[in-house]
Scaffold this motif. Structure first.
Motif, PDB file in Angstrom:
ATOM      1  N   PRO B  33       0.992  -1.303  -0.100  1.00 53.22           N
ATOM      2  CA  PRO B  33      -0.001   0.178  -0.011  1.00 53.22           C
ATOM      3  C   PRO B  33       1.021   1.241   0.027  1.00 53.22           C
ATOM      4  O   PRO B  33       2.047   1.313   0.142  1.00 53.22           O
ATOM      5  N   ASP B  34       0.187   2.362  -0.611  1.00 55.42           N
ATOM      6  CA  ASP B  34       0.888   3.734  -0.449  1.00 55.42           C
ATOM      7  C   ASP B  34       1.421   3.953   1.149  1.00 55.42           C
ATOM      8  O   ASP B  34       0.433   3.805   2.294  1.00 55.42           O
ATOM      9  N   LEU B  35       2.493   4.740   1.536  1.00 55.50           N
ATOM     10  CA  LEU B  35       2.820   4.969   2.639  1.00 55.50           C
ATOM     11  C   LEU B  35       2.050   6.002   3.265  1.00 55.50           C
ATOM     12  O   LEU B  35       1.678   7.227   2.805  1.00 55.50           O
ATOM     13  N   LEU B  36       1.497   6.177   4.583  1.00 55.59           N
ATOM     14  CA  LEU B  36       0.966   7.106   5.258  1.00 55.59           C
ATOM     15  C   LEU B  36       2.145   7.698   5.954  1.00 55.59           C
ATOM     16  O   LEU B  36       3.388   7.558   6.016  1.00 55.59           O
ATOM     17  N   GLU B  37       1.728   9.118   6.285  1.00 61.10           N
ATOM     18  CA  GLU B  37       2.510   9.971   7.090  1.00 61.10           C
ATOM     19  C   GLU B  37       3.186   9.143   8.137  1.00 61.10           C
ATOM     20  O   GLU B  37       2.318   8.495   9.160  1.00 61.10           O
ATOM     21  N   GLY B  38       4.514   9.401   8.419  1.00 57.67           N
ATOM     22  CA  GLY B  38       4.973   8.554   9.511  1.00 57.67           C
ATOM     23  C   GLY B  38       5.700   7.224   9.431  1.00 57.67           C
ATOM     24  O   GLY B  38       6.478   6.565   9.869  1.00 57.67           O
ATOM     25  N   GLU B  39       5.377   6.448   8.214  1.00 58.86           N
ATOM     26  CA  GLU B  39       5.563   5.120   7.833  1.00 58.86           C
ATOM     27  C   GLU B  39       6.948   5.158   6.831  1.00 58.86           C
ATOM     28  O   GLU B  39       7.250   6.179   6.072  1.00 58.86           O
ATOM     29  N   ILE B  40       7.334   4.064   6.768  1.00 59.17           N
ATOM     30  CA  ILE B  40       8.619   3.843   6.049  1.00 59.17           C
ATOM     31  C   ILE B  40       8.362   2.305   5.350  1.00 59.17           C
ATOM     32  O   ILE B  40       7.530   1.426   5.864  1.00 59.17           O
ATOM     33  N   LEU B  41       9.135   2.282   4.168  1.00 49.63           N
ATOM     34  CA  LEU B  41       8.977   0.846   3.619  1.00 49.63           C
ATOM     35  C   LEU B  41      10.164   0.278   3.464  1.00 49.63           C
ATOM     36  O   LEU B  41      11.290   1.013   3.108  1.00 49.63           O
ATOM     37  N   ASP B  88      12.790  10.840  10.541  1.00 49.32           N
ATOM     38  CA  ASP B  88      13.924   9.917  11.257  1.00 49.32           C
ATOM     39  C   ASP B  88      14.508   8.994  10.501  1.00 49.32           C
ATOM     40  O   ASP B  88      15.426   8.369  11.005  1.00 49.32           O
ATOM     41  N   PHE B  89      13.892   8.614   9.364  1.00 48.03           N
ATOM     42  CA  PHE B  89      14.499   7.591   8.313  1.00 48.03           C
ATOM     43  C   PHE B  89      14.568   7.899   6.928  1.00 48.03           C
ATOM     44  O   PHE B  89      13.612   8.483   6.504  1.00 48.03           O
ATOM     45  N   ALA B  90      15.825   7.684   6.746  1.00 46.54           N
ATOM     46  CA  ALA B  90      16.072   8.206   5.122  1.00 46.54           C
ATOM     47  C   ALA B  90      16.302   7.037   4.359  1.00 46.54           C
ATOM     48  O   ALA B  90      16.707   5.576   4.756  1.00 46.54           O
ATOM     49  N   VAL B  91      16.024   6.874   3.057  1.00 50.43           N
ATOM     50  CA  VAL B  91      16.148   5.966   2.024  1.00 50.43           C
ATOM     51  C   VAL B  91      17.718   5.536   1.974  1.00 50.43           C
ATOM     52  O   VAL B  91      18.400   6.450   2.118  1.00 50.43           O
ATOM     53  N   GLY B  92      17.760   4.291   2.189  1.00 52.52           N
ATOM     54  CA  GLY B  92      19.182   3.736   2.347  1.00 52.52           C
ATOM     55  C   GLY B  92      19.566   3.217   3.857  1.00 52.52           C
ATOM     56  O   GLY B  92      20.511   2.767   3.946  1.00 52.52           O
ATOM     57  N   ASP B  93      19.017   3.809   4.915  1.00 50.80           N
ATOM     58  CA  ASP B  93      19.317   3.539   6.131  1.00 50.80           C
ATOM     59  C   ASP B  93      19.078   1.964   6.362  1.00 50.80           C
ATOM     60  O   ASP B  93      18.060   1.152   5.935  1.00 50.80           O
ATOM     61  N   SER B 107       6.049   0.024   7.615  1.00 47.52           N
ATOM     62  CA  SER B 107       6.413  -0.184   9.259  1.00 47.52           C
ATOM     63  C   SER B 107       6.271   1.151   9.662  1.00 47.52           C
ATOM     64  O   SER B 107       6.621   2.396   9.279  1.00 47.52           O
ATOM     65  N   THR B 108       6.173   1.440  11.092  1.00 45.76           N
ATOM     66  CA  THR B 108       6.298   2.715  11.635  1.00 45.76           C
ATOM     67  C   THR B 108       7.450   2.180  12.551  1.00 45.76           C
ATOM     68  O   THR B 108       7.903   1.367  12.709  1.00 45.76           O
ATOM     69  N   PRO B 109       8.214   3.468  13.093  1.00 47.95           N
ATOM     70  CA  PRO B 109       9.140   3.383  14.242  1.00 47.95           C
ATOM     71  C   PRO B 109       8.740   2.295  15.536  1.00 47.95           C
ATOM     72  O   PRO B 109       9.551   1.651  16.036  1.00 47.95           O
ATOM     73  N   ARG B 110       7.622   2.322  15.664  1.00 45.02           N
ATOM     74  CA  ARG B 110       7.255   1.145  16.792  1.00 45.02           C
ATOM     75  C   ARG B 110       7.894  -0.243  16.666  1.00 45.02           C
ATOM     76  O   ARG B 110       8.121  -0.888  17.514  1.00 45.02           O
ATOM     77  N   ALA B 111       7.778  -0.614  15.235  1.00 45.57           N
ATOM     78  CA  ALA B 111       8.178  -1.992  15.045  1.00 45.57           C
ATOM     79  C   ALA B 111       9.785  -2.035  14.812  1.00 45.57           C
ATOM     80  O   ALA B 111      10.349  -3.214  14.769  1.00 45.57           O
ATOM     81  N   ILE B 112      10.490  -0.903  14.620  1.00 43.89           N
ATOM     82  CA  ILE B 112      12.043  -0.880  14.275  1.00 43.89           C
ATOM     83  C   ILE B 112      12.482  -0.993  15.720  1.00 43.89           C
ATOM     84  O   ILE B 112      12.404  -0.386  16.732  1.00 43.89           O
ATOM     85  N   ARG B 113      13.463  -1.862  15.734  1.00 47.13           N
ATOM     86  CA  ARG B 113      14.396  -2.176  17.168  1.00 47.13           C
ATOM     87  C   ARG B 113      15.450  -1.311  17.045  1.00 47.13           C
ATOM     88  O   ARG B 113      15.712  -0.546  17.972  1.00 47.13           O
ATOM     89  N   ARG B 114      16.103  -1.307  15.693  1.00 51.81           N
ATOM     90  CA  ARG B 114      17.258  -0.148  15.758  1.00 51.81           C
ATOM     91  C   ARG B 114      17.680   0.160  14.203  1.00 51.81           C
ATOM     92  O   ARG B 114      17.529  -0.647  13.494  1.00 51.81           O
ATOM     93  N   LYS B 115      18.479   1.265  14.090  1.00 56.34           N
ATOM     94  CA  LYS B 115      19.194   1.486  12.944  1.00 56.34           C
ATOM     95  C   LYS B 115      20.530   0.518  13.121  1.00 56.34           C
ATOM     96  O   LYS B 115      21.108   0.499  14.148  1.00 56.34           O
ATOM     97  N   VAL B 116      20.819  -0.026  12.062  1.00 57.63           N
ATOM     98  CA  VAL B 116      22.228  -0.797  12.163  1.00 57.63           C
ATOM     99  C   VAL B 116      23.329   0.212  11.745  1.00 57.63           C
ATOM    100  O   VAL B 116      23.352   0.475  10.688  1.00 57.63           O
ATOM    101  N   ILE B 117      24.167   0.208  12.973  1.00 54.40           N
ATOM    102  CA  ILE B 117      25.370   1.301  12.673  1.00 54.40           C
ATOM    103  C   ILE B 117      26.691   0.593  12.623  1.00 54.40           C
ATOM    104  O   ILE B 117      27.712   1.221  12.290  1.00 54.40           O
ATOM    105  N   GLU B 118      26.796  -0.820  12.717  1.00 56.04           N
ATOM    106  CA  GLU B 118      27.983  -1.342  12.429  1.00 56.04           C
ATOM    107  C   GLU B 118      28.184  -1.712  10.910  1.00 56.04           C
ATOM    108  O   GLU B 118      27.904  -3.006  10.362  1.00 56.04           O
ATOM    109  N   ASN B 119      28.413  -0.703  10.279  1.00 62.09           N
ATOM    110  CA  ASN B 119      28.406  -0.671   8.746  1.00 62.09           C
ATOM    111  C   ASN B 119      29.707  -1.496   8.180  1.00 62.09           C
ATOM    112  O   ASN B 119      29.637  -1.927   6.904  1.00 62.09           O
TER     113      ASN B 119
END
Lengths: 339, 339
Positions: B33-41, B88-93, B107-119
């Motif tokens: 579905p199309d993203l609503l405000e606050g959501e990420i794909l 808070d989330f950019a394409v490529g994160d 998804s919304t931030p609620r379901a996100i555990r973390r940004k992976v920073i150990e690149n």
């Protein structure tokens, strides 16, 4: 003086499997030997009877070595020093210690738990609410149960000497207390004497439903003197982060063969709950701290207790079995001499 | 952009009793579905498979609500943000979270555990040694197991993703580590890859004797992913004050009906030992602390791991059952897209 003194002793005659009965013991008259340097002679006023004695005489692995066949039965007792060759003990001192089931004990300081200093209170309390039972209740609850105000604290064998103290201390700590006991008289004592908010008869056919009704908000702390199916029923009602203090297993008649039951792991995992054994010996160095607090609560009336005192050493051999039949009501003691 | 995007999803088709099998799930194509405000794909690169999933789909009481019939299977996944309506989330994160068994997650931030920073490290690690498995190992051992240097630490499912990390962290803490695993290959991995001082095959007929030989000084800490008879055998060898961390019950095929086994109360009482459930959710607020330490150990080579990566979402439905058959070796992941 000691030459003519004869002491009656209760000795272990045969190794029990399960609960020790009267005929596992025999009463023997023994001459009291002269004291060596460092020894004291104690005239025992009260002998203690406790559930842990089953473990002390059974061959199965336990936390203490088993009493050997022919030895005087290991027991706490309280009495008065009647002769001393030790400068730290004077005739007339009241002491409590591992003095055995006997009328007179020749003892060294190693076996003495403490001098009894609460001379305004009965000496017998040093074997009950101001003794191992009270100290067990105090540390098992505060150090392992770790209740918070508002917690529901469930106690099994709640009318007994440990359980009744646990309930009353938990109430002092702002908890809601629920007792589990066997029969209408003990349930009534829980409610009327020991201040439990609710009490449940484990002999009732609908025990589990009654327990559920008594614990509408679940169980945060369970002080367990029972084990077995009573514990299984409580485990089904624990809350997140519950603490189960394993202090005794009175409902389990024998550990040979080892009994089975529903596995607890899943309850503990789902609730991130803790089940932990408690041995009062681990708190020996803090004994006086507990006794001082317990004594102050006894004096101000916020800690009540029951004693069941029978007279004469002849009562000792059958007393452990009577304990496991649930006949006792409060701390069971055998009186040998007026204190 | 999303109009034409189709995501394949693994949905729960029927309620399993016991271990979920492939046919309890179905794979369905679903328009994104199309993203609503606050959501990420998120385009999921890796889907996780873990033993806890059994609990997530069973009706029996558990620490989380059961996945509903028809819902996408609850699962951790790691992937890349491909569209965002959240500042808070950019394409490529790169992110990890409860994204479900599906190719694309709205998804919304609620379901996100973390940004992976150990690149500098593979993204897949965020689901294993730097994910729930590693974080579980770290906190279960340090906060509940509480080992001291010189302790004997026994670990069940020791070649698995949690167990192997527990063993290695315990070794870093100066403990003697003993692994329990099934079969010669896993026992060898325990010894050669994960540095256990000893490893015991639970499939061996003389398992209990081997365990005894591997633990000549008894057991101080037991990290338990197994439950059941493996745990029974370890309990018979615990030391005074032992800590048993109940982290999983992989050896128990079903809790309906509830299985029985030897009662543990007496072991816990005799040893003043503790048996405590561990839920990693209780340490969510300290997740980054654990990941940072785990990542530094991975980088310096003191924390090794194994992954078993299979390709394509079609592998997902049968993967939980495969896990319980003990076929996996290290963290089992399903790769959907190159990371």
């Amino acid at each position: 003086m000691l030459d003519n003194l004869v002491s009656r002793q209760v000795r272990l005659k045969s190794r029990p499997h399960g609960i020790p009965q009267a005929d596992h013991f025999e009463i023997v008259e023994s001459a009291v030997p002269d004291l060596l340097e460092g020894e004291i002679l104690v005239r025992n006023a009260f002998l203690s009877v406790e559930p842990a004695m089953r473990g002390w005489v059974n061959a199965a692995q336990n936390y203490a070595d088993a009493v050997a066949i022919g030895d005087v039965m290991r027991a706490f007792a309280a009495g008065e020093v009647v002769a001393s060759r030790n400068p730290d003990f004077a005739v007339g001192d009241k002491i409590m210690g591992m003095l055995g089931w006997q009328e007179y004990s020749v003892s060294t300081p190693r076996a003495i738990r403490r001098k009894v200093i609460e001379n305004d209170l009965p000496l017998s309390l040093s074997l009950g609410v101001l003794g191992i039972n009270g100290v067990t209740a105090y540390f098992a609850l505060t150090e392992v149960g770790m209740p918070r105000p508002g917690d529901t604290v469930v106690v099994s064998t709640a009318a007994g000497s440990v359980g009744s103290a646990v309930g009353q201390i938990a109430k002092l700590m702002g908890c809601r207390t629920v007792g589990i006991a066997g029969g209408a008289a003990k349930v009534a004592a829980c409610l009327e004497e020991f201040g439990f908010e609710a009490a449940v008869d484990y002999k009732a056919l609908d025990f589990e439903e009654r327990l559920a009704s008594a614990c509408p908000d679940g169980v945060d702390v369970y002080h367990d003197n029972a084990g077995g199916w009573i514990t299984d029923a409580v485990l089904r009602r624990i809350n997140k982060g519950a603490r189960i203090v394993v202090c005794g297993t009175a409902s389990v008649a024998s550990w040979e063969p080892w009994p089975t039951g529903p596995r607890p792991e899943r309850h503990l995992l789902n609730k991130a709950a803790r089940m932990e054994g408690f041995l009062v010996w681990d708190y020996e160095h803090r004994y006086e701290e507990a006794v001082a607090r317990l004594a102050s609560w006894v004096r101000d009336g916020s800690l009540r207790y029951r004693e069941e005192i029978v007279d004469g050493i002849g009562e000792a051999p059958g007393s452990i079995a009577a304990l496991y039949r649930g006949e006792n009501f409060g701390k069971r003691l055998i009186r040998l001499f007026p204190a």
